[in-house]
Scaffold this motif. Structure first.
Motif, short mmCIF file in Angstrom:
data_model
loop_
_atom_site.label_atom_id
_atom_site.label_comp_id
_atom_site.label_asym_id
_atom_site.label_seq_id
_atom_site.Cartn_x
_atom_site.Cartn_y
_atom_site.Cartn_z
N GLU A 191 0.81 -1.22 0.00
CA GLU A 191 0.00 0.00 0.00
C GLU A 191 0.84 1.27 0.00
OE1 GLU A 191 -2.50 -0.43 3.40
OE2 GLU A 191 -3.54 -2.14 2.50
N ARG A 192 1.91 1.27 0.81
CA ARG A 192 2.61 2.53 1.02
C ARG A 192 4.02 2.58 0.42
NH1 ARG A 192 0.73 1.95 6.51
NH2 ARG A 192 2.85 1.45 7.11
N GLY A 193 4.63 1.42 0.21
CA GLY A 193 6.00 1.42 -0.32
C GLY A 193 7.04 1.71 0.75
N PHE A 194 6.62 1.78 1.99
CA PHE A 194 7.64 1.84 3.06
C PHE A 194 7.16 1.13 4.30
CE2 PHE A 194 5.14 5.61 3.79
CZ PHE A 194 5.05 5.70 5.15
N LEU A 195 8.04 0.91 5.20
CA LEU A 195 7.81 0.04 6.33
C LEU A 195 8.34 0.73 7.59
CD1 LEU A 195 6.69 -2.84 6.27
CD2 LEU A 195 9.03 -3.66 6.23
N ASN A 196 7.66 0.51 8.67
CA ASN A 196 8.14 1.07 9.93
C ASN A 196 8.99 0.02 10.63
OD1 ASN A 196 8.53 1.99 12.48
ND2 ASN A 196 6.39 2.54 12.87
N ILE A 197 10.28 0.23 10.63
CA ILE A 197 11.16 -0.71 11.32
C ILE A 197 11.79 -0.01 12.50
CG2 ILE A 197 13.31 -1.98 11.17
CD1 ILE A 197 12.51 -2.96 8.51
N ARG A 198 11.45 -0.43 13.69
CA ARG A 198 11.94 0.17 14.93
C ARG A 198 11.84 1.69 14.85
NH1 ARG A 198 15.27 -4.36 14.15
NH2 ARG A 198 16.76 -3.20 12.90
N GLY A 199 10.69 2.16 14.42
CA GLY A 199 10.42 3.60 14.43
C GLY A 199 11.07 4.35 13.28
N GLU A 200 11.61 3.63 12.32
CA GLU A 200 12.29 4.29 11.20
C GLU A 200 11.52 3.97 9.93
OE1 GLU A 200 16.71 4.10 9.35
OE2 GLU A 200 16.39 3.17 11.29
N ALA A 201 11.27 4.98 9.10
CA ALA A 201 10.55 4.72 7.85
C ALA A 201 11.53 4.19 6.82
CB ALA A 201 9.90 6.00 7.34
N LEU A 202 11.39 2.92 6.49
CA LEU A 202 12.32 2.29 5.57
C LEU A 202 11.66 2.13 4.20
CD1 LEU A 202 15.14 0.72 5.56
CD2 LEU A 202 13.72 -1.32 5.69
N PRO A 203 12.19 2.77 3.17
CA PRO A 203 11.61 2.57 1.84
C PRO A 203 11.81 1.12 1.42
CG PRO A 203 13.64 3.84 1.69
CD PRO A 203 13.35 3.67 3.15
N VAL A 204 10.80 0.55 0.82
CA VAL A 204 10.86 -0.86 0.48
C VAL A 204 10.54 -1.04 -1.00
CG1 VAL A 204 9.81 -3.11 0.85
CG2 VAL A 204 10.27 -1.63 2.79
N LEU A 205 11.27 -1.94 -1.62
CA LEU A 205 11.03 -2.23 -3.02
C LEU A 205 10.77 -3.72 -3.13
CD1 LEU A 205 11.17 -0.67 -5.74
CD2 LEU A 205 13.44 -1.65 -6.02
N ARG A 206 9.62 -4.06 -3.74
CA ARG A 206 9.33 -5.48 -3.95
C ARG A 206 10.00 -5.88 -5.27
NH1 ARG A 206 5.37 -8.64 -1.91
NH2 ARG A 206 4.12 -6.93 -1.15
N LEU A 207 10.98 -6.77 -5.18
CA LEU A 207 11.73 -7.10 -6.38
C LEU A 207 10.85 -7.74 -7.45
CD1 LEU A 207 15.27 -8.33 -5.28
CD2 LEU A 207 14.58 -6.11 -6.16
N ARG A 208 9.82 -8.47 -6.99
CA ARG A 208 8.90 -9.07 -7.97
C ARG A 208 8.29 -7.99 -8.86
NH1 ARG A 208 6.92 -14.00 -8.32
NH2 ARG A 208 7.82 -15.52 -6.92
N THR A 209 7.89 -6.89 -8.21
CA THR A 209 7.29 -5.81 -8.97
C THR A 209 8.35 -5.10 -9.81
OG1 THR A 209 6.11 -5.50 -6.90
CG2 THR A 209 5.57 -3.99 -8.69
N ALA A 210 9.50 -4.86 -9.18
CA ALA A 210 10.54 -4.11 -9.85
C ALA A 210 11.01 -4.82 -11.11
CB ALA A 210 11.72 -3.90 -8.90
#
Lengths: 102, 691
Positions: free
Chosen positions: B576-595
């Protein structure tokens, strides 16, 4: 230039051009020929343009063999580069190099 | 009669010596009284002259001789090192470098070399004749040391002449070190004329030398013939020269009895003196063994070794994979041992290619000096991290980009002296070169303390050139990166050096071919830093293998920070958002399947919304200051990876930087992490604006 020849009974062996590692083999043959000729050897080095250790060796051996055979070896003429080397190596006396022959 | 190896050594050594000479001269400009530096310059010139003499390169010898004469006068304090003199000596160094090319090859001398020679000689003569006449100086020098008598015994080996060297050259050179008091030519090893090999060398010499040179410099005369010649150098006392000249030679058994004992027996010297001399000799020998610890190796041989090690790594991982399949414990254990050894072999083989960046940096001392005079700015170069090591092939190709950057910094970055004074900065500006290691990369920084980039100007220009839309509101950081775009220059006046808009984009392209990146960081009024990030090596890396369906991908292990399983909630967040909250940090995430546009239709129910989902994992990667998560199917662990570049056909591929062959024989693609991180960042920005 023609080297002056005085009182030479046998025609001098004239080595012109280079007397170095590149010509050492043919010079060796010439010297062997002269040695087998049975006469006193007169060397005319007046037109030698390059003279290196290989040439020095040839002369040293020739001198030694002449001495052993009781044969006279005379350098009748020598070019500047030969004179420079013989002087550097302190060999002028050994070859009884003429003081200002050229 | 192959001269080549010796000649190659000569050319390489001259290059190094000239570099040393230049370095020392530049240092002398700031430290004019430093005797060691002056000695170093003198030694370099002296050695070049000597080696050139051995090879009979008269043009180099005669020119260098004049330089040496001048340097000698400097050393004797008869002249002071002025700015003009130092500039002249630097130009002389350049000229010597120019002479080496034509002398050592058949290539015709470039036009103007002769005139240059004459012009420099004339300038040198002015300085040389300025003080007391050189002849007097030479005569005065030996008087300072009383006891410079040496005895040299030389026995040249048979191969000397065939190797293209003439013993006479060594004697001639020796005579430049001092006076040849006595030479005895030894012909007793000569065979009969009929049996003599005309190209073999049979000569030996006994030489008495009077020289102020130390043992090392006398010994140095014979560097090129060392393997082919017995060399014995002993300090002699005056008494030796008083002996009849031919006695040492005529004496039977002279060679069996050390000279020292001979002299003691003859009462010529005391035992103490002999011991001291022997001790000195010992020290010289130790010095010699240390010198020998460095060897020159043909770069091609190293490359061949690296290639072979690469094949070994692939073969090794094949064995490792088969061993695991077999399930036999003994085989697995052996495979593990093998793998460990292969890894060590790989590391040391790669280590052979690592060189320090220092010499590359040092070259810029001269550039900065010359350019700063040319453009009338007072600039000094500051070098840090010179001992940082990186791959030789990278070092060779980093010079040009660095040259662009340094010149750019000097020309555009740094303000005129007047402008600096006006804003209260020190008049002397600094350009700084720095290098350090950072997470599997090497970072090279070129910084200046100049005016910094004018972001407004860049923005206006970018809009004018259509690189930026007029309504866009990029960050200052983003605007700054625009100067790497082709055809971009902010210099108002095009100078001789740079400003023609063909600088920064070339730099970036050059760096990209080395699998590196460039970034710029500038603060108005404080300065600009250009940061180049390069991979440590171009050949083999530790990789981390991941799977997407049946396909395999490799990430450089150095960039992997952590791995974790993706929970269902996280999966939804990612899509949905393309990023993830990891220990309070906004981590941009790329799904390699999509990429990578994986076709999911055939796969078993991939639906992030449902519970019957595919297991997915996330690999957190870091590059520089940026972090991102890459979503993959499987984590398959570490492996050694030999990087095979992709052909030109695939150069347009995004997100892939190369390929490798796995132990199973399959091909895996190597992911281009910096590129992927950039895409993830863009993705995240998009996600944030939507959310």
């Amino acid at each position: 230039m023609k080297a002056p020849r005085r009182k030479t009974r046998t025609p001098p062996l004239r080595l012109g051009g280079d007397l170095n590692i590149y010509t050492a083999a043919s010079v060796q043959q010439q010297l062997l020929g002269a040695l087998n000729g049975g006469h006193a050897i007169n060397l005319d080095l007046g037109e030698v343009s390059e003279f290196d250790s290989a040439g020095v060796q040839q002369l040293l051996v020739l001198k030694r063999e002449c001495d052993a055979l009781g044969r006279a070896l005379q350098i009748t003429a020598l070019s500047d580069c030969v004179r420079e080397v013989l002087t550097l190596l302190n060999l002028n006396d050994l070859f009884a190099v003429p003081a200002n022959a050229s | 009669m192959d001269l080549n190896p010796a000649l190659q050594t000569f050319i390489a050594e001259c290059g190094e010596l000239l570099e040393q000479m230049e370095q020392s001269l530049l240092q002398l400009e700031n430290d004019s009284g430093n005797r060691d530096l002056l000695d170093a310059v003198f030694r370099a010139a002296h050695t070049i002259k000597g080696s050139a003499g051995v090879f009979g390169f008269d043009s180099i010898v005669s020119f260098t001789h004049q330089v040496e004469t001048l340097l000698d006068r400097l050393r004797n304090g008869e002249l002071a090192l002025s700015e003009n003199l130092s500039a002249l000596l630097l130009r002389c160094g350049d000229h010597m470098a120019a002479l080496i090319g034509p002398a050592t090859s058949d290539a015709p001398a470039p036009a103007g070399l002769g005139e240059n020679d004459a012009a420099l000689s004339a300038e040198l003569a002015v300085f040389i004749d300025g003080g007391t006449p050189p002849a007097q100086a030479a005569a005065a020098a030996p008087a300072e040391h009383g006891n410079g008598y040496w005895h040299l015994s030389l026995r040249f080996g048979p191969e000397v002449l065939r190797n293209g060297m003439d013993p006479l050259s060594f004697l001639r050179y020796l005579s430049t070190l001092g006076e040849l008091v006595q030479i005895t030519t030894l012909g007793e090893r000569l065979p009969a004329l009929a049996e003599m090999d005309p190209e073999a060398c049979y000569l030996g010499f006994e030489i008495d030398l009077h020289s102020d040179a130390d043992r090392a410099s006398i010994d140095g005369v014979f560097d090129f013939v060392r393997d082919d010649c017995e060399i014995d150098i002993r300090p002699a006392v005056d008494a030796v020269t008083a002996l009849p000249a031919d006695e040492p030679v005529a004496e039977p058994g002279f060679n069996e009895l050390p000279l020292g004992e001979l002299l003691v027996a003859a009462g010529a010297v005391s035992q103490v003196a002999v011991d001291a001399a022997l001790h000195q000799q010992q020290a010289a020998r130790q010095q010699k063994t240390q010198d020998n610890r460095l060897i020159r190796v043909d770069a091609d041989k190293l490359d061949e070794l690296i290639t072979l090690v690469g094949e070994l790594v692939i073969a090794g991982s094949g064995i490792h994979a088969r061993a695991q399949q077999s399930g036999l414990v003994e085989i697995m254990e052996s495979a593990m041992t093998l793998a460990r050894l292969v890894e060590e072999v790989r590391d040391s083989a790669l280590g052979l290619r690592m060189v320090q960046i220092g010499p590359t940096f040092q070259r810029f001392q001269r550039v900065v000096r010359d350019v700063s005079r040319e453009i009338g700015k007072d600039i000094e170069l500051d070098i840090t991290g010179a001992d940082t090591e990186l791959d030789k092939s990278v070092v060779e190709r980093i010079g040009d980009p660095l040259m662009h950057l340094v010149r750019n910094a000097m020309d555009h970055g740094i303000e005129t002296s007047a402008a600096r004074r006006a804003c209260g900065k020190p008049e002397r500006a600094r350009v700084k070169l720095n290098a350090y290691h950072d997470s599997g990369s090497i970072v090279i920084e070129v910084s200046d303390d100049g005016a910094g980039l004018n972001t407004e100007k860049i923005r206006a220009k970018a809009i004018a050139r259509g690189l930026l839309s007029a309504t866009a509101t990029p960050s200052a950081q983003e605007i700054q990166q625009l100067i790497f775009e082709p055809g971009f220059s902010t210099a108002d006046a095009v100078s001789n050096l740079s400003g023609r808009g063909v600088g920064m984009d070339v730099v970036r392209r050059n760096i990209e071919t080395l699998r590196g990146t460039t970034e710029i960081d500038s603060t108005a009024g404080v300065g600009t830093t250009v940061r180049i990030r390069l991979p440590l090596t171009l050949a083999i890396i530790d990789g981390f293998l991941v799977g997407l369906g049946a396909a395999r991908y490799v990430l450089p292990l150095d960039v992997v920070v952590e791995c974790m399983e993706l929970s269902g909630a996280d999966q939804r967040a990612v899509s949905e958002r393309g990023f993830l909250n990891i220990r309070g940090e906004a981590l941009p995430v790329l799904r390699l399947r999509t990429a990578f546009d994986f076709d999911d239709t055939g796969s078993t129910a991939f639906d992030p919304g449902e519970t019957g989902r595919r297991r997915e994992n996330i690999v957190v990667v870091r590059f520089g200051a940026l972090k991102a998560g890459l979503v993959v199917d499987e984590l398959l662990g570490e492996l050694q990876t030999v990087i095979k570049p992709l052909g030109k056909l695939f150069s347009f591929l995004q997100g892939i930087s190369g390929s490798t062959i796995l132990g199973s024989g399959d091909v895996a693609l190597i992911l281009d992490v910096p590129g992927l991180i950039k895409r993830a960042e863009a993705h995240k920005a998009h996600g944030l604006s939507v959310a």
